[in-house]
Design a protein around this motif. Structure first.
Motif, mmCIF file in Angstrom:
data_model
loop_
_atom_site.group_PDB
_atom_site.id
_atom_site.type_symbol
_atom_site.label_atom_id
_atom_site.label_comp_id
_atom_site.label_asym_id
_atom_site.label_seq_id
_atom_site.Cartn_x
_atom_site.Cartn_y
_atom_site.Cartn_z
ATOM 1 N N SER A 273 0.845 -1.187 0.000
ATOM 2 C CA SER A 273 0.000 0.000 0.000
ATOM 3 C C SER A 273 0.881 1.238 0.000
ATOM 4 O O SER A 273 1.988 1.234 0.548
ATOM 5 C CB SER A 273 -0.922 0.007 1.209
ATOM 6 N N VAL A 274 0.363 2.303 -0.617
ATOM 7 C CA VAL A 274 1.110 3.547 -0.800
ATOM 8 C C VAL A 274 0.259 4.711 -0.319
ATOM 9 O O VAL A 274 -0.929 4.797 -0.659
ATOM 10 C CB VAL A 274 1.483 3.763 -2.287
ATOM 11 N N LEU A 275 0.854 5.568 0.482
ATOM 12 C CA LEU A 275 0.276 6.867 0.812
ATOM 13 C C LEU A 275 1.203 7.914 0.222
ATOM 14 O O LEU A 275 2.361 8.036 0.635
ATOM 15 C CB LEU A 275 0.150 7.038 2.325
ATOM 16 N N GLN A 276 0.711 8.666 -0.768
ATOM 17 C CA GLN A 276 1.560 9.630 -1.461
ATOM 18 C C GLN A 276 1.817 10.859 -0.596
ATOM 19 O O GLN A 276 0.889 11.468 -0.066
ATOM 20 C CB GLN A 276 0.899 10.066 -2.771
ATOM 21 N N ASN A 277 3.079 11.212 -0.484
ATOM 22 C CA ASN A 277 3.465 12.486 0.122
ATOM 23 C C ASN A 277 3.662 13.572 -0.922
ATOM 24 O O ASN A 277 3.777 14.751 -0.572
ATOM 25 C CB ASN A 277 4.761 12.316 0.919
ATOM 26 N N GLN A 278 3.745 13.168 -2.190
ATOM 27 C CA GLN A 278 4.028 14.100 -3.275
ATOM 28 C C GLN A 278 3.055 13.873 -4.425
ATOM 29 O O GLN A 278 2.442 12.794 -4.529
ATOM 30 C CB GLN A 278 5.486 13.912 -3.757
ATOM 31 N N ASP A 279 2.920 14.901 -5.253
ATOM 32 C CA ASP A 279 2.016 14.818 -6.402
ATOM 33 C C ASP A 279 2.585 13.909 -7.498
ATOM 34 O O ASP A 279 3.762 13.549 -7.496
ATOM 35 C CB ASP A 279 1.805 16.210 -7.008
ATOM 36 N N PHE A 280 1.707 13.577 -8.439
ATOM 37 C CA PHE A 280 2.009 12.845 -9.665
ATOM 38 C C PHE A 280 2.107 11.346 -9.396
ATOM 39 O O PHE A 280 2.019 10.875 -8.265
ATOM 40 C CB PHE A 280 3.255 13.392 -10.367
ATOM 41 N N TYR B 152 5.428 3.680 2.011
ATOM 42 C CA TYR B 152 5.118 2.328 1.554
ATOM 43 C C TYR B 152 4.902 1.426 2.775
ATOM 44 O O TYR B 152 5.631 1.533 3.768
ATOM 45 C CB TYR B 152 6.262 1.737 0.720
ATOM 46 N N TYR B 153 3.923 0.522 2.664
ATOM 47 C CA TYR B 153 3.644 -0.482 3.687
ATOM 48 C C TYR B 153 3.420 -1.803 2.951
ATOM 49 O O TYR B 153 2.634 -1.851 1.999
ATOM 50 C CB TYR B 153 2.396 -0.121 4.492
ATOM 51 N N SER B 154 4.093 -2.872 3.362
ATOM 52 C CA SER B 154 4.017 -4.100 2.561
ATOM 53 C C SER B 154 4.144 -5.343 3.429
ATOM 54 O O SER B 154 4.674 -5.307 4.542
ATOM 55 C CB SER B 154 5.131 -4.106 1.505
ATOM 56 N N VAL B 155 3.652 -6.443 2.874
ATOM 57 C CA VAL B 155 3.914 -7.781 3.411
ATOM 58 C C VAL B 155 4.338 -8.662 2.247
ATOM 59 O O VAL B 155 3.629 -8.750 1.226
ATOM 60 C CB VAL B 155 2.687 -8.381 4.113
ATOM 61 N N ALA B 156 5.507 -9.284 2.375
ATOM 62 C CA ALA B 156 5.997 -10.241 1.382
ATOM 63 C C ALA B 156 5.730 -11.651 1.897
ATOM 64 O O ALA B 156 5.785 -11.915 3.106
ATOM 65 C CB ALA B 156 7.489 -10.050 1.137
ATOM 66 N N TYR B 157 5.463 -12.581 0.966
ATOM 67 C CA TYR B 157 5.097 -13.952 1.297
ATOM 68 C C TYR B 157 6.071 -14.895 0.578
ATOM 69 O O TYR B 157 6.325 -14.728 -0.616
ATOM 70 C CB TYR B 157 3.663 -14.247 0.849
ATOM 71 N N TRP B 158 6.577 -15.883 1.303
ATOM 72 C CA TRP B 158 7.478 -16.850 0.689
ATOM 73 C C TRP B 158 7.484 -18.138 1.498
ATOM 74 O O TRP B 158 6.959 -18.213 2.606
ATOM 75 C CB TRP B 158 8.893 -16.273 0.559
#
Length: 376
Positions: A235-242, A333-339
Protein backbone atom coordinates in the motif's frame (compact mmCIF):
# COMPACT_ATOMS: atom_id res chain seq x y z
CA UNK A 1 -5.20 -25.63 -16.56
CA UNK A 2 -7.85 -28.08 -17.71
CA UNK A 3 -7.96 -31.84 -18.31
CA UNK A 4 -9.79 -32.72 -21.55
CA UNK A 5 -11.64 -36.01 -21.93
CA UNK A 6 -13.57 -37.36 -24.94
CA UNK A 7 -16.54 -39.60 -24.13
CA UNK A 8 -19.21 -41.39 -26.18
CA UNK A 9 -22.79 -40.33 -25.66
CA UNK A 10 -25.35 -42.44 -27.54
CA UNK A 11 -22.86 -43.14 -30.29
CA UNK A 12 -21.66 -39.55 -30.64
CA UNK A 13 -18.48 -38.16 -29.21
CA UNK A 14 -18.45 -35.23 -26.82
CA UNK A 15 -15.59 -33.37 -25.20
CA UNK A 16 -15.81 -32.58 -21.49
CA UNK A 17 -13.36 -30.33 -19.66
CA UNK A 18 -12.63 -30.89 -15.98
CA UNK A 19 -10.91 -28.12 -14.04
CA UNK A 20 -7.65 -29.24 -12.48
CA UNK A 21 -7.26 -28.16 -8.88
CA UNK A 22 -4.28 -25.97 -7.97
CA UNK A 23 -1.45 -28.06 -6.45
CA UNK A 24 -2.19 -26.86 -2.89
CA UNK A 25 -5.77 -28.15 -3.07
CA UNK A 26 -6.67 -31.82 -2.69
CA UNK A 27 -7.81 -33.82 -5.70
CA UNK A 28 -11.51 -34.21 -4.95
CA UNK A 29 -11.72 -37.27 -7.24
CA UNK A 30 -9.45 -39.19 -4.86
CA UNK A 31 -10.27 -40.29 -1.32
CA UNK A 32 -8.37 -38.11 1.15
CA UNK A 33 -6.58 -39.67 4.13
CA UNK A 34 -6.28 -36.58 6.33
CA UNK A 35 -8.83 -35.58 8.96
CA UNK A 36 -10.12 -32.01 8.88
CA UNK A 37 -10.22 -29.98 12.08
CA UNK A 38 -11.19 -26.44 13.03
CA UNK A 39 -10.05 -24.14 15.80
CA UNK A 40 -12.54 -21.31 16.29
CA UNK A 41 -13.88 -18.65 18.60
CA UNK A 42 -17.11 -20.59 19.08
CA UNK A 43 -18.95 -20.22 22.38
CA UNK A 44 -17.92 -23.28 24.44
CA UNK A 45 -21.27 -23.22 26.29
CA UNK A 46 -23.19 -23.75 23.08
CA UNK A 47 -24.55 -20.22 23.16
CA UNK A 48 -24.11 -17.56 20.51
CA UNK A 49 -21.25 -15.56 22.05
CA UNK A 50 -18.93 -16.81 19.33
CA UNK A 51 -16.10 -14.33 19.85
CA UNK A 52 -13.13 -13.54 22.05
CA UNK A 53 -12.46 -10.21 23.74
CA UNK A 54 -8.80 -9.19 23.76
CA UNK A 55 -7.63 -6.58 26.28
CA UNK A 56 -5.00 -3.96 25.41
CA UNK A 57 -1.57 -5.59 25.53
CA UNK A 58 -3.04 -9.10 25.64
CA UNK A 59 -2.36 -11.99 23.25
CA UNK A 60 -5.03 -14.43 22.13
CA UNK A 61 -3.75 -17.81 20.94
CA UNK A 62 -6.03 -18.82 18.09
CA UNK A 63 -4.29 -22.08 17.13
CA UNK A 64 -2.07 -24.38 19.19
CA UNK A 65 -1.94 -27.90 17.75
CA UNK A 66 0.48 -30.75 17.17
CA UNK A 67 1.40 -32.06 13.75
CA UNK A 68 1.96 -33.24 11.21
CA UNK A 69 -0.60 -31.08 9.50
CA UNK A 70 -1.39 -28.23 7.13
CA UNK A 71 -3.32 -25.07 7.89
CA UNK A 72 -5.57 -24.73 4.83
CA UNK A 73 -7.77 -21.72 5.57
CA UNK A 74 -7.85 -18.79 8.02
CA UNK A 75 -10.84 -16.49 8.54
CA UNK A 76 -11.08 -13.49 10.86
CA UNK A 77 -13.52 -10.69 11.42
CA UNK A 78 -13.00 -8.02 14.04
CA UNK A 79 -15.24 -5.63 15.99
CA UNK A 80 -12.94 -2.91 17.27
CA UNK A 81 -13.95 0.77 17.31
CA UNK A 82 -10.37 2.04 17.66
CA UNK A 83 -9.11 3.95 14.63
CA UNK A 84 -6.55 2.00 12.59
CA UNK A 85 -7.06 -1.15 14.65
CA UNK A 86 -5.93 -3.10 11.59
CA UNK A 87 -2.48 -1.58 12.19
CA UNK A 88 -2.59 -2.07 15.98
CA UNK A 89 -3.43 -5.78 16.00
CA UNK A 90 -0.47 -8.07 15.23
CA UNK A 91 -0.70 -11.55 13.69
CA UNK A 92 2.11 -14.03 14.37
CA UNK A 93 2.68 -17.67 13.35
CA UNK A 94 5.19 -20.14 14.73
CA UNK A 95 6.08 -23.54 13.25
CA UNK A 96 7.54 -26.56 15.04
CA UNK A 97 8.26 -24.82 18.34
CA UNK A 98 10.38 -21.98 16.97
CA UNK A 99 10.96 -19.05 19.32
CA UNK A 100 10.75 -16.31 16.67
CA UNK A 101 7.74 -16.14 14.34
CA UNK A 102 7.80 -17.12 10.69
CA UNK A 103 4.91 -14.68 10.16
CA UNK A 104 4.76 -11.27 11.83
CA UNK A 105 2.60 -8.44 10.52
CA UNK A 106 -0.18 -6.08 11.49
CA UNK A 107 -3.29 -8.12 10.77
CA UNK A 108 -4.62 -5.67 8.20
CA UNK A 109 -1.36 -5.63 6.24
CA UNK A 110 -1.22 -9.44 6.19
CA UNK A 111 -4.61 -9.43 4.45
CA UNK A 112 -3.61 -6.67 2.01
CA UNK A 113 -5.20 -3.81 3.98
CA UNK A 114 -2.00 -1.83 4.37
CA UNK A 115 -3.68 1.56 4.70
CA UNK A 116 -5.32 0.58 7.98
CA UNK A 117 -8.88 0.69 6.61
CA UNK A 118 -11.14 -1.93 5.05
CA UNK A 119 -11.78 -2.47 1.37
CA UNK A 120 -13.09 -5.52 -0.45
CA UNK A 121 -10.73 -7.37 -2.78
CA UNK A 122 -10.12 -10.88 -4.01
CA UNK A 123 -7.23 -13.04 -5.14
CA UNK A 124 -6.31 -16.71 -5.23
CA UNK A 125 -4.60 -16.66 -1.82
CA UNK A 126 -6.02 -13.68 0.11
CA UNK A 127 -9.34 -11.85 0.04
CA UNK A 128 -11.50 -9.47 2.03
CA UNK A 129 -15.22 -10.00 1.52
CA UNK A 130 -18.33 -8.14 2.51
CA UNK A 131 -18.24 -7.12 5.21
CA UNK A 132 -14.79 -7.09 6.85
CA UNK A 133 -14.24 -10.82 6.31
CA UNK A 134 -10.49 -11.57 6.20
CA UNK A 135 -9.60 -14.81 4.38
CA UNK A 136 -6.29 -16.59 3.71
CA UNK A 137 -5.82 -19.74 1.61
CA UNK A 138 -2.01 -20.04 1.69
CA UNK A 139 -1.15 -23.66 2.61
CA UNK A 140 0.87 -23.71 5.83
CA UNK A 141 2.47 -27.09 6.60
CA UNK A 142 3.95 -28.02 9.99
CA UNK A 143 5.63 -31.22 11.13
CA UNK A 144 5.50 -31.07 14.93
CA UNK A 145 3.50 -28.06 16.02
CA UNK A 146 1.67 -24.92 14.88
CA UNK A 147 0.86 -21.86 16.96
CA UNK A 148 -0.91 -18.70 15.75
CA UNK A 149 -1.46 -15.67 17.96
CA UNK A 150 -3.22 -12.30 17.76
CA UNK A 151 -1.88 -9.48 19.95
CA UNK A 152 -3.77 -6.28 20.69
CA UNK A 153 -1.26 -3.42 20.73
CA UNK A 154 -4.05 -0.85 20.76
CA UNK A 155 -5.18 1.33 23.65
CA UNK A 156 -8.68 -0.19 23.76
CA UNK A 157 -10.04 -3.75 23.90
CA UNK A 158 -10.91 -5.73 20.81
CA UNK A 159 -14.60 -6.07 21.56
CA UNK A 160 -15.03 -9.18 19.44
CA UNK A 161 -12.42 -11.27 17.63
CA UNK A 162 -14.08 -13.97 15.54
CA UNK A 163 -11.99 -16.68 13.87
CA UNK A 164 -12.16 -20.03 12.11
CA UNK A 165 -8.91 -21.82 11.33
CA UNK A 166 -9.17 -25.02 9.31
CA UNK A 167 -6.31 -27.50 9.34
CA UNK A 168 -5.65 -31.01 8.15
CA UNK A 169 -4.14 -33.61 10.46
CA UNK A 170 -2.01 -35.87 8.30
CA UNK A 171 -1.67 -39.62 8.59
CA UNK A 172 2.07 -39.53 7.83
CA UNK A 173 5.00 -37.14 8.09
CA UNK A 174 5.53 -34.26 5.72
CA UNK A 175 7.86 -34.93 2.79
CA UNK A 176 11.48 -34.30 3.77
CA UNK A 177 11.83 -31.31 1.42
CA UNK A 178 8.73 -29.44 2.65
CA UNK A 179 9.12 -25.66 2.83
CA UNK A 180 7.40 -23.55 5.49
CA UNK A 181 5.23 -20.47 4.98
CA UNK A 182 6.70 -17.07 5.90
CA UNK A 183 5.42 -13.49 5.74
CA UNK A 184 7.30 -10.32 6.67
CA UNK A 185 6.03 -6.78 7.20
CA UNK A 186 8.05 -3.76 6.12
CA UNK A 187 7.31 -0.06 5.93
CA UNK A 188 8.95 3.22 5.00
CA UNK A 189 7.23 6.30 6.39
CA UNK A 190 8.59 7.92 4.35
CA UNK A 191 10.91 6.52 1.73
CA UNK A 192 13.77 8.97 1.46
CA UNK A 193 14.04 10.26 -2.09
CA UNK A 194 17.46 11.60 -3.07
CA UNK A 195 15.99 14.97 -4.10
CA UNK A 196 12.84 17.05 -3.77
CA UNK A 197 14.05 19.56 -6.36
CA UNK A 198 11.94 18.23 -9.22
CA UNK A 199 8.73 19.46 -10.86
CA UNK A 200 7.16 16.26 -12.22
CA UNK A 201 8.05 12.66 -13.11
CA UNK A 202 9.37 13.74 -16.50
CA UNK A 203 11.83 16.22 -15.02
CA UNK A 204 15.30 15.79 -16.53
CA UNK A 205 16.87 15.65 -13.07
CA UNK A 206 14.80 12.52 -12.42
CA UNK A 207 15.05 10.84 -15.81
CA UNK A 208 18.85 11.21 -16.02
CA UNK A 209 19.40 9.44 -12.69
CA UNK A 210 20.70 5.85 -12.96
CA UNK A 211 20.16 2.94 -10.57
CA UNK A 212 21.87 -0.30 -11.56
CA UNK A 213 22.60 -1.79 -8.14
CA UNK A 214 19.30 -1.17 -6.32
CA UNK A 215 20.91 0.94 -3.63
CA UNK A 216 18.27 2.63 -1.46
CA UNK A 217 15.42 0.63 -3.01
CA UNK A 218 12.44 -0.14 -0.80
CA UNK A 219 12.95 -3.70 0.51
CA UNK A 220 9.96 -6.05 0.56
CA UNK A 221 11.84 -8.90 2.23
CA UNK A 222 15.20 -10.56 2.77
CA UNK A 223 15.83 -14.21 3.54
CA UNK A 224 18.73 -16.60 4.03
CA UNK A 225 18.57 -20.32 3.37
CA UNK A 226 16.71 -21.95 0.50
CA UNK A 227 13.16 -21.47 -0.61
CA UNK A 228 11.02 -19.47 -3.02
CA UNK A 229 9.32 -16.09 -3.09
CA UNK A 230 5.60 -16.16 -3.93
CA UNK A 231 4.40 -12.57 -3.80
CA UNK A 232 3.66 -9.28 -2.07
CA UNK A 233 0.86 -6.94 -1.06
CA UNK A 234 1.75 -3.25 -0.85
CA UNK A 235 0.00 0.00 0.00
CA UNK A 236 1.11 3.55 -0.80
CA UNK A 237 0.28 6.87 0.81
CA UNK A 238 1.56 9.63 -1.46
CA UNK A 239 3.46 12.49 0.12
CA UNK A 240 4.03 14.10 -3.28
CA UNK A 241 2.02 14.82 -6.40
CA UNK A 242 2.01 12.84 -9.67
CA UNK A 243 2.27 9.13 -10.40
CA UNK A 244 4.10 7.16 -7.71
CA UNK A 245 4.73 4.05 -9.79
CA UNK A 246 7.78 4.75 -11.96
CA UNK A 247 9.98 2.52 -9.78
CA UNK A 248 11.33 -0.81 -11.11
CA UNK A 249 11.17 -4.09 -9.20
CA UNK A 250 14.58 -5.70 -8.60
CA UNK A 251 15.34 -9.16 -7.22
CA UNK A 252 18.72 -10.28 -5.84
CA UNK A 253 19.23 -14.04 -5.71
CA UNK A 254 21.89 -15.99 -3.79
CA UNK A 255 24.09 -13.08 -2.80
CA UNK A 256 24.15 -11.24 -6.12
CA UNK A 257 25.17 -7.59 -5.86
CA UNK A 258 23.26 -6.60 -8.98
CA UNK A 259 19.69 -7.73 -9.60
CA UNK A 260 19.10 -10.78 -11.81
CA UNK A 261 15.48 -9.81 -12.40
CA UNK A 262 14.63 -6.18 -13.21
CA UNK A 263 11.25 -4.76 -14.19
CA UNK A 264 10.04 -1.73 -16.10
CA UNK A 265 7.82 0.10 -13.62
CA UNK A 266 5.71 -0.48 -10.54
CA UNK A 267 2.38 -0.84 -12.31
CA UNK A 268 4.09 -3.26 -14.72
CA UNK A 269 5.30 -5.47 -11.86
CA UNK A 270 1.76 -5.59 -10.52
CA UNK A 271 0.69 -6.62 -14.06
CA UNK A 272 -1.19 -3.47 -14.99
CA UNK A 273 -0.11 -0.71 -17.37
CA UNK A 274 -0.24 3.05 -17.89
CA UNK A 275 -0.85 4.06 -14.27
CA UNK A 276 -3.43 1.23 -14.09
CA UNK A 277 -5.65 3.41 -16.24
CA UNK A 278 -6.74 5.12 -13.06
CA UNK A 279 -9.29 2.34 -12.41
CA UNK A 280 -9.17 -0.17 -9.52
CA UNK A 281 -9.18 -3.87 -10.43
CA UNK A 282 -8.78 -7.19 -8.64
CA UNK A 283 -7.83 -10.52 -10.27
CA UNK A 284 -6.67 -13.90 -9.02
CA UNK A 285 -2.91 -13.25 -9.12
CA UNK A 286 -2.61 -9.47 -9.43
CA UNK A 287 -4.50 -6.26 -8.96
CA UNK A 288 -4.81 -2.71 -7.69
CA UNK A 289 -8.04 -2.65 -5.66
CA UNK A 290 -7.42 0.87 -4.31
CA UNK A 291 -6.45 3.76 -6.62
CA UNK A 292 -6.96 7.45 -6.00
CA UNK A 293 -5.96 10.60 -7.83
CA UNK A 294 -2.22 11.11 -8.21
CA UNK A 295 -1.87 13.93 -5.69
CA UNK A 296 -0.29 14.20 -2.25
CA UNK A 297 -2.59 12.36 0.15
CA UNK A 298 -3.76 9.82 -2.44
CA UNK A 299 -3.78 6.13 -1.50
CA UNK A 300 -3.20 2.92 -3.43
CA UNK A 301 -3.13 -0.80 -2.67
CA UNK A 302 -1.61 -3.36 -5.05
CA UNK A 303 -0.67 -7.06 -5.06
CA UNK A 304 1.10 -9.71 -7.13
CA UNK A 305 1.40 -13.46 -6.51
CA UNK A 306 3.98 -15.56 -8.39
CA UNK A 307 2.04 -18.82 -8.33
CA UNK A 308 2.80 -19.26 -12.02
CA UNK A 309 6.55 -19.22 -11.31
CA UNK A 310 7.72 -18.73 -7.71
CA UNK A 311 11.22 -17.25 -7.63
CA UNK A 312 13.59 -19.91 -6.19
CA UNK A 313 16.71 -19.20 -4.14
CA UNK A 314 19.33 -21.55 -2.73
CA UNK A 315 21.29 -19.33 -0.31
CA UNK A 316 19.65 -15.94 0.03
CA UNK A 317 17.06 -13.65 -1.50
CA UNK A 318 16.17 -9.97 -1.47
CA UNK A 319 13.05 -8.53 -3.11
CA UNK A 320 12.99 -4.75 -3.68
CA UNK A 321 11.34 -1.99 -5.66
CA UNK A 322 12.35 1.58 -6.45
CA UNK A 323 10.27 4.40 -4.94
CA UNK A 324 9.89 6.46 -8.08
CA UNK A 325 12.43 6.28 -10.89
CA UNK A 326 15.88 5.69 -9.35
CA UNK A 327 14.33 6.32 -5.89
CA UNK A 328 13.50 9.98 -6.48
CA UNK A 329 10.18 9.98 -4.62
CA UNK A 330 9.48 10.13 -0.89
CA UNK A 331 6.09 8.43 -0.52
CA UNK A 332 5.06 6.08 2.31
CA UNK A 333 5.12 2.33 1.55
CA UNK A 334 3.64 -0.48 3.69
CA UNK A 335 4.02 -4.10 2.56
CA UNK A 336 3.91 -7.78 3.41
CA UNK A 337 6.00 -10.24 1.38
CA UNK A 338 5.10 -13.95 1.30
CA UNK A 339 7.48 -16.85 0.69
CA UNK A 340 8.28 -20.46 1.56
CA UNK A 341 11.62 -21.64 2.86
CA UNK A 342 13.38 -24.30 4.91
CA UNK A 343 13.88 -23.49 8.57
CA UNK A 344 15.61 -21.90 10.33
CA UNK A 345 14.84 -18.45 8.94
CA UNK A 346 16.82 -15.26 9.49
CA UNK A 347 15.60 -12.87 12.16
CA UNK A 348 13.04 -10.34 10.94
CA UNK A 349 13.58 -6.61 11.40
CA UNK A 350 11.86 -5.37 14.57
CA UNK A 351 8.21 -4.51 14.04
CA UNK A 352 7.85 -0.71 14.12
CA UNK A 353 6.19 0.63 17.30
CA UNK A 354 2.43 0.82 17.04
CA UNK A 355 2.33 4.62 16.95
CA UNK A 356 4.70 4.61 13.95
CA UNK A 357 2.53 2.17 11.98
CA UNK A 358 -0.41 4.57 11.57
CA UNK A 359 -0.43 6.00 8.02
CA UNK A 360 0.33 9.72 8.14
CA UNK A 361 1.50 12.22 5.57
CA UNK A 362 5.10 13.32 6.01
CA UNK A 363 6.85 16.62 5.34
CA UNK A 364 9.29 15.75 2.57
CA UNK A 365 9.11 18.73 0.23
CA UNK A 366 8.66 18.42 -3.50
CA UNK A 367 5.52 18.71 -5.62
CA UNK A 368 2.36 18.99 -3.54
CA UNK A 369 4.26 18.93 -0.27
CA UNK A 370 4.51 22.49 1.04
CA UNK A 371 6.80 24.26 3.44
CA UNK A 372 4.70 23.52 6.52
CA UNK A 373 4.23 20.25 8.34
CA UNK A 374 2.06 17.98 6.22
CA UNK A 375 -1.25 16.96 7.73
CA UNK A 376 -3.43 13.99 6.90
Amino acid sequence: MRLIFTILVLGASATVAFAQAPPWQPDVTQQQTYTLHRESSTDPTGGNSDWKTVAPGATQTVLDVDGPGIVSHIWFTIADPEAYHLKRIVLRMYWDGESTPSVEAPIGDFFGLGLGTYHNWESEMLSVGSDKALNCFFPMPFERHARITVTNEGAHPINALYYNIDYRKLASKLPANTLYFHAQYRQAQPNHGWSNDWKDNGDKIVLDKKNLDGKDNYVWMEATGHGQYVGVTMSVLQNQDFWWGEGDDMFFIDGATTPQIVGTGSEDYFLGAWDFGGKPFSYQLYGAPVLENELAGARASVYRFHLDSPIPFQKSFKATIEHGHANARSDNYYSVAYWYQAEPHAAFPPLPPVEERQPALQFVGGPGNGSGTAKQ
